[in-house]
Design an enzyme around this catalytic site. Sequence first.
Site, PDB file in Angstrom:
ATOM      1  N   PRO A  15      13.392   7.506  55.878  1.00 39.71           N
ATOM      2  CA  PRO A  15      14.282   8.634  55.586  1.00 39.71           C
ATOM      3  C   PRO A  15      14.069   9.810  56.543  1.00 39.71           C
ATOM      4  O   PRO A  15      15.025  10.489  56.922  1.00 39.71           O
ATOM      5  CB  PRO A  15      13.900   9.016  54.146  1.00 39.71           C
ATOM      6  CG  PRO A  15      13.409   7.729  53.540  1.00 39.71           C
ATOM      7  CD  PRO A  15      12.706   7.004  54.662  1.00 39.71           C
ATOM      8  N   LYS A  18      -0.002  16.777  65.194  1.00 40.77           N
ATOM      9  CA  LYS A  18      -0.412  15.360  65.289  1.00 40.77           C
ATOM     10  C   LYS A  18      -1.566  15.172  66.273  1.00 40.77           C
ATOM     11  O   LYS A  18      -2.432  14.319  66.070  1.00 40.77           O
ATOM     12  CB  LYS A  18       0.783  14.490  65.677  1.00 40.77           C
ATOM     13  CG  LYS A  18       1.886  14.438  64.605  1.00 40.77           C
ATOM     14  CD  LYS A  18       1.379  13.847  63.306  1.00 40.77           C
ATOM     15  CE  LYS A  18       2.482  13.671  62.270  1.00 40.77           C
ATOM     16  NZ  LYS A  18       1.956  13.143  60.988  1.00 40.77           N
ATOM     17  N   GLY A  51       9.437   6.025  52.673  1.00 39.17           N
ATOM     18  CA  GLY A  51       9.081   5.661  54.042  1.00 39.17           C
ATOM     19  C   GLY A  51       7.763   4.906  54.181  1.00 39.17           C
ATOM     20  O   GLY A  51       7.487   3.959  53.449  1.00 39.17           O
ATOM     21  N   TYR A  65       5.181  19.827  65.859  1.00 43.52           N
ATOM     22  CA  TYR A  65       4.819  18.468  65.434  1.00 43.52           C
ATOM     23  C   TYR A  65       3.721  17.888  66.331  1.00 43.52           C
ATOM     24  O   TYR A  65       2.719  17.370  65.844  1.00 43.52           O
ATOM     25  CB  TYR A  65       6.077  17.594  65.467  1.00 43.52           C
ATOM     26  CG  TYR A  65       5.944  16.236  64.826  1.00 43.52           C
ATOM     27  CD1 TYR A  65       6.089  16.087  63.446  1.00 43.52           C
ATOM     28  CD2 TYR A  65       5.703  15.103  65.584  1.00 43.52           C
ATOM     29  CE1 TYR A  65       5.992  14.838  62.849  1.00 43.52           C
ATOM     30  CE2 TYR A  65       5.606  13.854  65.003  1.00 43.52           C
ATOM     31  CZ  TYR A  65       5.762  13.721  63.627  1.00 43.52           C
ATOM     32  OH  TYR A  65       5.668  12.481  63.038  1.00 43.52           O
TER      33      TYR A  65
HETATM   34  P1  NAP Z   1       9.468  10.393  55.002  1.00 48.16           P
HETATM   35  O1  NAP Z   1      10.356   9.235  55.004  1.00 48.16           O
HETATM   36  O2  NAP Z   1      10.065  11.768  55.061  1.00 48.16           O
HETATM   37  O3  NAP Z   1       8.420  10.348  53.805  1.00 48.16           O
HETATM   38  C1  NAP Z   1       7.447  11.360  53.721  1.00 48.16           C
HETATM   39  C2  NAP Z   1       7.149  11.670  52.282  1.00 48.16           C
HETATM   40  O4  NAP Z   1       6.223  12.778  52.279  1.00 48.16           O
HETATM   41  C3  NAP Z   1       8.379  12.116  51.498  1.00 48.16           C
HETATM   42  O5  NAP Z   1       8.405  11.485  50.238  1.00 48.16           O
HETATM   43  C4  NAP Z   1       8.166  13.619  51.373  1.00 48.16           C
HETATM   44  O6  NAP Z   1       8.695  14.143  50.172  1.00 48.16           O
HETATM   45  C5  NAP Z   1       6.663  13.711  51.329  1.00 48.16           C
HETATM   46  N1  NAP Z   1       6.189  15.063  51.588  1.00 48.16           N
HETATM   47  C6  NAP Z   1       6.742  16.012  52.392  1.00 48.16           C
HETATM   48  N2  NAP Z   1       6.034  17.145  52.309  1.00 48.16           N
HETATM   49  C7  NAP Z   1       5.015  16.915  51.441  1.00 48.16           C
HETATM   50  C8  NAP Z   1       3.966  17.706  50.930  1.00 48.16           C
HETATM   51  N3  NAP Z   1       3.803  18.993  51.269  1.00 48.16           N
HETATM   52  N4  NAP Z   1       3.091  17.139  50.048  1.00 48.16           N
HETATM   53  C9  NAP Z   1       3.252  15.862  49.675  1.00 48.16           C
HETATM   54  N5  NAP Z   1       4.245  15.076  50.094  1.00 48.16           N
HETATM   55  C10 NAP Z   1       5.119  15.599  50.974  1.00 48.16           C
HETATM   56  O7  NAP Z   1       8.495  10.299  56.287  1.00 48.16           O
HETATM   57  P2  NAP Z   1       7.917   9.019  57.066  1.00 48.16           P
HETATM   58  O8  NAP Z   1       8.776   8.811  58.244  1.00 48.16           O
HETATM   59  O9  NAP Z   1       7.594   7.919  56.143  1.00 48.16           O
HETATM   60  O10 NAP Z   1       6.569   9.690  57.635  1.00 48.16           O
HETATM   61  C11 NAP Z   1       5.305   9.513  57.031  1.00 48.16           C
HETATM   62  C12 NAP Z   1       4.252   9.970  58.019  1.00 48.16           C
HETATM   63  O11 NAP Z   1       4.358   9.213  59.214  1.00 48.16           O
HETATM   64  C13 NAP Z   1       4.402  11.440  58.427  1.00 48.16           C
HETATM   65  O12 NAP Z   1       3.124  12.023  58.570  1.00 48.16           O
HETATM   66  C14 NAP Z   1       5.099  11.340  59.772  1.00 48.16           C
HETATM   67  O13 NAP Z   1       4.859  12.464  60.587  1.00 48.16           O
HETATM   68  C15 NAP Z   1       4.459  10.084  60.313  1.00 48.16           C
HETATM   69  N6  NAP Z   1       5.223   9.414  61.376  1.00 48.16           N
HETATM   70  C16 NAP Z   1       6.516   9.044  61.153  1.00 48.16           C
HETATM   71  C17 NAP Z   1       7.207   8.429  62.183  1.00 48.16           C
HETATM   72  C18 NAP Z   1       8.650   8.007  62.025  1.00 48.16           C
HETATM   73  O14 NAP Z   1       9.301   7.721  63.065  1.00 48.16           O
HETATM   74  N7  NAP Z   1       9.193   7.907  60.820  1.00 48.16           N
HETATM   75  C19 NAP Z   1       6.583   8.183  63.413  1.00 48.16           C
HETATM   76  C20 NAP Z   1       5.252   8.568  63.574  1.00 48.16           C
HETATM   77  C21 NAP Z   1       4.569   9.189  62.544  1.00 48.16           C
HETATM   78  P3  NAP Z   1      10.154  14.842  50.178  1.00 48.16           P
HETATM   79  O15 NAP Z   1      11.100  13.756  50.556  1.00 48.16           O
HETATM   80  O16 NAP Z   1      10.296  15.349  48.795  1.00 48.16           O
HETATM   81  O17 NAP Z   1      10.058  15.912  51.230  1.00 48.16           O
END
Ligand code: NAP
Length: 267
Positions: free
Chosen positions: A198, A164, A19, A160
């Site tokens: 993802p 945040k 991601g 969440y």
């Molecule tokens: P993602 O696709 O789920 O990727 C997050 C990564 O973090 C995954 O590889 C996951 O590994 C890893 N992870 C989970 N728990 C962890 C831990 N305890 N220690 C280290 N790594 C860990 O998520 P994303 O959407 O890219 O989100 C990244 C950040 O952006 C997050 O903080 C999320 O809250 C924020 N965000 C996302 C969105 C959105 O719409 N996508 C919007 C606003 C903010 P596993 O796959 O093995 O669990």
Amino acid sequence: MTQGRLLGKTAFVTGGGAGIGAASALSLAAHGARVVVTDLDAAAAVAVAAQITAAGGQAVGWHLDVTDESEWEARIQETLGTFGALTVLLNNAGIAPTADLIEDLKLSDWRRTLAVNLDGVFLGVKHGIRAMKANTASAGSIINVSSVYGIVGTTRAPDYVAAKGAVRLLTKAAALECSQSRYPIRVNSIHPGFIETPMLSAGLSSMVQRGFFPNTDTAHQVLQSLHPIGRLGLPTDVAAAVVYLASDESAFMTGSELVIDGGYTAQ
Ligand code: NAP
């Protein structure tokens, strides 16, 4: 590697295996940074690091569970040993909300979300400051990934939004502390809207399974309609902001919140 906005900098990325974290690691490297890609999924971190080295950059891929303080200490020491200094820290790792109402949310689920999404950022900021406070060659930049849900509320994500929102103010506290101590470290937060990753795909599927939407296409359309710009975000939209905050172009920014949300919070 084509550009040098980040030449000489070493960036440490959490949750870098997928991601937003993976896109940011690739962009940081493309702009000249050496990158330590870390993730709970070590194989995913190694794969992103391999993509960077295959493109001519410098990177390593390591395991890091952001909730584990002793692992944080070990990985930061290894970074200093491998690359000599730490200059950019992207606290990106996070997990999705449980999608429960407050009245139904189990304390154990609340604690799990807070452990990863808030404690994980606190530990990164703490050990990042310790590692960067004596930097001389290149000032430090800590970038904390919050969300639009660190600015406004929503339902079915109390764990969440609490995490945040706290990341947003922890960022300002850390920025003030570093400035007051005259440490060469800037600390800023970023606030993405819904981004195609993802985490989002899993969230859409789970919402359909729980009967909130008839199918993922409908769920996608509903989320899209929340963004006046007419689409969801891409990981590269967020990575561009990360590169800016990592670079010296943002030298006068600290304690700021950079919103990347297609107009979600403008309404
Ligand atoms: P993602 O696709 O789920 O990727 C997050 C990564 O973090 C995954 O590889 C996951 O590994 C890893 N992870 C989970 N728990 C962890 C831990 N305890 N220690 C280290 N790594 C860990 O998520 P994303 O959407 O890219 O989100 C990244 C950040 O952006 C997050 O903080 C999320 O809250 C924020 N965000 C996302 C969105 C959105 O719409 N996508 C919007 C606003 C903010 P596993 O796959 O093995 O669990």
